[in-house]
Write an enzyme that holds these catalytic residues in place. Structure first.
Site, mmCIF file in Angstrom:
data_model
loop_
_atom_site.group_PDB
_atom_site.id
_atom_site.type_symbol
_atom_site.label_atom_id
_atom_site.label_comp_id
_atom_site.label_asym_id
_atom_site.label_seq_id
_atom_site.Cartn_x
_atom_site.Cartn_y
_atom_site.Cartn_z
ATOM 1 C CG ASP A 183 -3.782 5.707 7.052
ATOM 2 O OD1 ASP A 183 -2.602 5.527 7.445
ATOM 3 O OD2 ASP A 183 -4.250 5.147 6.034
ATOM 4 C CG HIS A 214 -0.795 3.878 4.625
ATOM 5 N ND1 HIS A 214 -2.047 3.499 5.064
ATOM 6 C CD2 HIS A 214 -0.257 2.803 4.001
ATOM 7 C CE1 HIS A 214 -2.259 2.226 4.721
ATOM 8 N NE2 HIS A 214 -1.192 1.791 4.083
ATOM 9 C CB SER A 229 -0.942 0.014 1.210
ATOM 10 O OG SER A 229 -0.210 -0.097 2.414
#
Length: 403
Positions: A365, A368, A48
């Site tokens: 968040d 990340h 991600s």
């Protein structure tokens, strides 16, 4: 510049070539911007932290598919796990290349100057993941090999042209030489370590599995090398022991030994990351000696990330660990109420939203990083101090763009 256009069809998000191929070779002089680019393309692999849309295209409930994800730079959902640009986006901009499209996205995409095979939740080793994403690193390599070989095969001069198909769209593809001269960026391993923390794996068992993760990464490096890649950057794993998710959830799994110290991070959790990074760094150095025709480097992002998170004011941040987008607890993080989700409490509908000053936060968040943190890291990497062994990005015939 030769522009190759290949008709492809997407089936369940996987790009496959058909017999209906349309190749158009357009000859023109290279633009000044392209002449200044140090690499003709970028190919990205990982999780991600590098995903520019694979997760959104393959899942129906990806948080990254809605605001506030993408709010800073794109002003809309960007399908990225950040408020704005990722590190791979900054790599593209510095090299004067367009943002990378996910390799499985056909409509509206251009792969002329690269593609992104990274997928959120992906692990390096198959044995340490799979629950969050089926696209572990070896699968991404397989996708790349199919992609590259399709491009090479379908640009042969004896190709027969056939009528069009309404389900098929035209996608610009890279020249065969681009695969040799491109920059390849691998950013993987973090989810493997997080998976160990989730399952409460004992420390000595994690130590034993570290070579397995590095072997999975090196397998991809060797695979890319066999396909002609000669410029490869292998990025390390960030300080997971400083993440709000780790400090909220994983610290509890390991008790007193995992408690944060005066830095605010968990030395116990970070030590696992450091063991992995040190092992991978040695493996990359050995491979660099083994293959003198391969330009490869281990990229140390940990040092700068850790410094930003533990000394935020040094970089103009006010929050090094506490995320911008979140809710609840001492770290503004609740695993059941993550960024961009909503819930009902006492009859009231509550949306988990971003803070008002995202540029003052290192973490976006709880897992990340913010765009600004990624930008600062990119500028640090451009100093050349964090490539091991040294890696040449520029030469006399090209320049880097400012970010």
């Amino acid at each position: 510049m030769n522009i190759v256009l290949l008709k492809v069809i997407a089936i369940f998000g996987v790009v496959t070539t058909t017999t209906n191929i349309w190749i158009s070779m357009v000859e023109s002089a290279s633009s000044a911007a392209e002449e200044r680019s140090c690499f003709p393309a970028i190919f990205s692999f990982g999780s991600s932290v590098a995903d520019t849309g694979t997760d959104v295209l393959t899942r129906t409930n990806s948080n990254a598919d809605s605001l506030p994800y993408g709010m800073t730079y794109f002003k809309a959902s960007s399908k990225r796990w950040s408020d704005g640009r990722l590190l791979i986006d900054f790599w593209a901009q510095v090299l004067r290349l367009p943002f990378l499209q996910p390799s499985i996205k056909v409509v509206g995409s251009s792969f002329l100057q690269g593609a992104n095979f990274a997928a959120a939740g992906a692990t390096a080793a198959n044995s340490t993941g799979g629950a969050n994403s089926p696209f572990y690193l070896a699968v991404q390599l397989h996708q790349f090999i199919k992609f590259r070989r399709a491009v090479v095969a379908e640009t042969q001069p004896d190709l027969q042209l056939t009528s069009t198909n309404p389900q098929i769209c035209t996608v610009p593809l890279p020249l065969e030489s681009y695969f040799r001269d491109a920059l390849y960026v691998i950013d993987s391993g973090g989810n493997d370590i997080l998976a160990w923390f989730i399952t409460k794996l004992p420390y000595d068992e994690m130590e034993k599995r570290i070579p397995e993760v590095s072997a999975a990464i090196l397998h991809v490096v060797e695979g890319l090398y066999k396909e002609g890649a000669r410029n490869i950057l292998v990025q390390d794993v960030y300080p997971v022991g400083c993440l709000a998710k780790a400090l909220t959830v994983y610290v509890l799994n390991y008790g007193e030994q995992a408690r944060p110290d005066s830095s605010g991070c968990s030395p116990f959790l970070n030590s696992v990351t450091q063991l992995h990074n040190a092992f991978l760094k040695r493996e990359i150095a050995a491979l660099a000696e083994k293959r003198p025709d391969l330009s490869i480097a281990f990229v140390d992002t940990y040092t700068t990330r850790f410094d930003m998170m533990t000394n935020p004011s040094k970089y103009g941040f006010t929050e090094g660990i506490r995320p911008c987008c979140g809710i609840g607890g001492g770290y503004n993080y609740d695993p059941k109420r993550s960024c961009a989700t909503s819930y009902t409490a006492d009859g009231e509908h509550i949306q988990v939203q971003a803070c008002a000053n995202v540029s003052k936060h290192v973490v976006w968040d709880g897992v990340h990083f913010t765009e600004r943190a990624n930008q600062i890291l990119m500028n640090a990497l451009l100093s050349g101090l964090y490539f091991h062994p040294s890696f040449q990005i520029t030469n006399d015939s090209c320049t880097l763009a400012e970010i």
